[in-house]
Design a protein around this motif. Structure first.
Motif, PDB file in Angstrom:
ATOM      1  N   THR A 156       0.829  -1.194   0.000  1.00 38.45           N
ATOM      2  CA  THR A 156       0.000   0.000   0.000  1.00 38.45           C
ATOM      3  C   THR A 156       0.869   1.251   0.000  1.00 38.45           C
ATOM      4  OG1 THR A 156      -0.103  -0.100   2.425  1.00 38.45           O
ATOM      5  CG2 THR A 156      -1.916  -1.096   1.217  1.00 38.45           C
ATOM      6  N   THR A 157       0.232   2.383  -0.286  1.00 46.02           N
ATOM      7  CA  THR A 157       0.918   3.669  -0.228  1.00 46.02           C
ATOM      8  C   THR A 157       0.287   4.486   0.903  1.00 46.02           C
ATOM      9  OG1 THR A 157      -0.583   4.551  -1.912  1.00 46.02           O
ATOM     10  CG2 THR A 157       1.505   3.623  -2.676  1.00 46.02           C
ATOM     11  N   GLY A 158       0.441   5.792   0.842  1.00 46.69           N
ATOM     12  CA  GLY A 158      -0.128   6.611   1.903  1.00 46.69           C
ATOM     13  C   GLY A 158       0.853   6.790   3.039  1.00 46.69           C
ATOM     14  N   GLU A 159       0.371   7.373   4.119  1.00 46.52           N
ATOM     15  CA  GLU A 159       1.216   7.708   5.257  1.00 46.52           C
ATOM     16  C   GLU A 159       0.606   7.127   6.530  1.00 46.52           C
ATOM     17  OE1 GLU A 159       4.633   9.464   6.884  1.00 46.52           O
ATOM     18  OE2 GLU A 159       4.011   9.446   4.786  1.00 46.52           O
ATOM     19  N   PRO A 160       1.321   6.242   7.231  1.00 51.30           N
ATOM     20  CA  PRO A 160       0.768   5.673   8.468  1.00 51.30           C
ATOM     21  C   PRO A 160       0.457   6.773   9.490  1.00 51.30           C
ATOM     22  CG  PRO A 160       2.738   4.485   7.776  1.00 51.30           C
ATOM     23  CD  PRO A 160       2.661   5.715   6.921  1.00 51.30           C
ATOM     24  N   THR A 161      -0.693   6.673  10.127  1.00 52.11           N
ATOM     25  CA  THR A 161      -1.119   7.674  11.101  1.00 52.11           C
ATOM     26  C   THR A 161      -1.126   7.108  12.511  1.00 52.11           C
ATOM     27  OG1 THR A 161      -3.477   7.133  10.898  1.00 52.11           O
ATOM     28  CG2 THR A 161      -2.583   8.769   9.356  1.00 52.11           C
ATOM     29  N   ILE A 162      -1.034   7.999  13.475  1.00 52.51           N
ATOM     30  CA  ILE A 162      -1.007   7.559  14.871  1.00 52.51           C
ATOM     31  C   ILE A 162      -2.370   6.998  15.289  1.00 52.51           C
ATOM     32  CG2 ILE A 162      -1.617   9.813  15.859  1.00 52.51           C
ATOM     33  CD1 ILE A 162       1.005   7.298  17.213  1.00 52.51           C
ATOM     34  N   GLY A 163      -3.458   7.537  14.729  1.00 57.73           N
ATOM     35  CA  GLY A 163      -4.781   6.986  15.027  1.00 57.73           C
ATOM     36  C   GLY A 163      -4.963   5.603  14.437  1.00 57.73           C
ATOM     37  N   GLY A 164      -4.390   5.370  13.237  1.00 61.40           N
ATOM     38  CA  GLY A 164      -4.453   4.047  12.639  1.00 61.40           C
ATOM     39  C   GLY A 164      -3.717   3.021  13.461  1.00 61.40           C
ATOM     40  N   ALA A 165      -2.572   3.428  14.042  1.00 58.27           N
ATOM     41  CA  ALA A 165      -1.811   2.515  14.901  1.00 58.27           C
ATOM     42  C   ALA A 165      -2.629   2.113  16.121  1.00 58.27           C
ATOM     43  CB  ALA A 165      -0.499   3.168  15.330  1.00 58.27           C
ATOM     44  N   VAL A 166      -3.368   3.082  16.683  1.00 53.89           N
ATOM     45  CA  VAL A 166      -4.207   2.778  17.845  1.00 53.89           C
ATOM     46  C   VAL A 166      -5.380   1.890  17.439  1.00 53.89           C
ATOM     47  CG1 VAL A 166      -5.761   3.777  19.574  1.00 53.89           C
ATOM     48  CG2 VAL A 166      -3.560   4.862  19.097  1.00 53.89           C
ATOM     49  N   ALA A 167      -6.044   2.229  16.338  1.00 58.31           N
ATOM     50  CA  ALA A 167      -7.214   1.464  15.903  1.00 58.31           C
ATOM     51  C   ALA A 167      -6.880   0.000  15.683  1.00 58.31           C
ATOM     52  CB  ALA A 167      -7.796   2.072  14.627  1.00 58.31           C
ATOM     53  N   MET A 168      -5.654  -0.269  15.213  1.00 57.97           N
ATOM     54  CA  MET A 168      -5.232  -1.635  14.947  1.00 57.97           C
ATOM     55  C   MET A 168      -4.386  -2.219  16.080  1.00 57.97           C
ATOM     56  SD  MET A 168      -6.549  -2.123  11.920  1.00 57.97           S
ATOM     57  CE  MET A 168      -5.696  -3.405  11.018  1.00 57.97           C
ATOM     58  N   ASN A 169      -4.130  -1.414  17.129  1.00 59.77           N
ATOM     59  CA  ASN A 169      -3.264  -1.828  18.241  1.00 59.77           C
ATOM     60  C   ASN A 169      -1.923  -2.356  17.713  1.00 59.77           C
ATOM     61  OD1 ASN A 169      -2.648  -2.211  21.022  1.00 59.77           O
ATOM     62  ND2 ASN A 169      -3.206  -4.359  20.893  1.00 59.77           N
TER      63      ASN A 169
END
Length: 372
Positions: free
Chosen positions: A91-104
């Motif tokens: 995938t592309t895009g930019e990892p976000t801090i909220g995404g890290a939390v949502a997926m633990n």
């Protein structure tokens, strides 16, 4: 795509929604689902950072790279070492801090520092009725009722849309060392990692690659801290593990130094062993004592063990029925690349989770959300 620029706009969108929403942050881990796309990428910025209090607060769409840069400037880091899924998932895009939390999302350091949810001390989110909810704060504390901070970590957006997250951070280690042992089979490697993790030498990384870069199995152990402490603990570990074979020590000194230690653990963290390859990727959480059984039964094209064998990454041919291959086992398997697949919940757990979701998402807006 819906892209709110602040929490108020996010809440307004949810209040006006009458059909499912497909939630995502930077879309680096997103599993497509039904519903109108909604991204939190417009909710950016570090809203509070107090290095002396080891506390950081950021909006959910803030890139992880921005958070890491701010922490590094003060000699600090996120304890849970979040992985970057882009090379694994293509995938592309930019990892976000909220995404890290949502997926633990939690990397190799989980064996010592805990998961993402263990560093998370506060959240703000919008529930399924468009209400802004805040839970936790800037310090660790006991709670009564729902511990929403812990519930939101790993919920994959099924309870609400994160708008802001708060963390307890830690000082970065000025020195680190990796101990490498080649030639071990999976069962023997797990025994080696278990002995290292049970030792008093504060091992915070334990991984095994059945087929390394040169085709040879390699077992990796990591220690971090002050330079003198790292040198002492690495030497003691080498002696402790001598019965498993020759032990090579790689060291890194200096907070800003570039070394194979960092590169090697980033390779493990991001599962780059599968980068550019074909097939489905599965993530299996299991007791370390069962790891060799899982690898053997899977008939996988590739494998990587992290967390001392508690996390097994497997690459199998596209469409392979891994669940049938593994049979019944005490653990959890999720396909992270390939057709969407989440392990069915046992009836008692399903009843509990459906009850919680009904409270936070009565309109069923987030039930198809499965990524961030």
């Amino acid at each position: 795509m819906l892209r709110p620029e602040n929490e108020e706009q996010l809440a307004e969108i949810v209040r006006g929604a009458n059909a499912p929403l497909s939630l995502r942050g930077g879309a680096t881990r997103h599993i497509p689902g039904a519903g109108e796309p909604l991204t939190t990428a417009g909710l950016t910025g570090i809203t509070l950072y107090e290095p002396g209090a080891l506390t950081l607060v950021a909006r959910a769409g803030t890139p992880i790279a921005e958070v890491k840069a701010a922490l590094a400037a003060e000699g600090q880091r996120l304890p849970f070492e979040p992985m970057d899924h882009r090379s694994l998932l293509g995938t592309t895009g930019e990892p976000t801090i909220g995404g890290a939390v949502a997926m633990n999302v939690s990397g190799p350091r989980r064996v010592q520092a805990g998961a993402c949810r263990d560093s998370l001390i506060g959240v703000r989110f919008v529930d399924g009725e468009g209400t802004v909810i805040k839970n936790g704060g800037r310090v660790m504390k006991n709670v009564t009722g729902y511990d929403l901070v812990k519930l939101m970590a790993g919920a994959r957006g099924s309870l609400g849309i994160l708008s802001e997250v708060s963390f307890k951070v830690l000082p970065a280690a000025p020195a680190s060392a990796s101990l490498l042992i080649e030639g071990l089979g999976v069962e023997r490697a797990v025994a080696c990692m278990s002995k290292a993790l049970a030792s008093p030498y504060e091992v915070n990384g334990a991984a095994h690659v059945p087929v390394g870069l040169d085709g040879t199995p390699v077992t990796m152990l990591r220690v971090e801290g002050l330079e003198g402490s790292v040198a002492y603990r690495a030497a003691e570990l080498k002696a402790l593990l001598s019965s498993f074979g020759d032990v090579t020590i790689e060291r890194r000194s200096g907070r800003n130094g570039e070394h194979g230690v960092e590169n090697g653990w980033a390779w493990v963290r991001d599962v780059k062993a599968f980068e550019g390859s074909d097939g489905d990727i599965w993530r299996v959480s299991v007791r370390p004592s069962l790891a060799s059984h899982i690898v053997e039964r899977a008939g996988a094209d590739g494998a990587l063990l992290d967390w001392g064998g508690g996390l097994v990454w497997l690459r199998v041919p596209e469409g392979a029925d891994l669940r049938t291959r593994l049979g019944v086992f005490a653990g959890h398997a999720t396909r992270v690349r390939g057709a969407p697949d989440l392990q069915p919940e046992v009836p008692a757990l399903a009843a509990l989770t459906s009850g919680i979701r009904a409270k936070f998402d009565p309109k069923g807006l987030f039930l198809t959300s499965s990524g961030a």
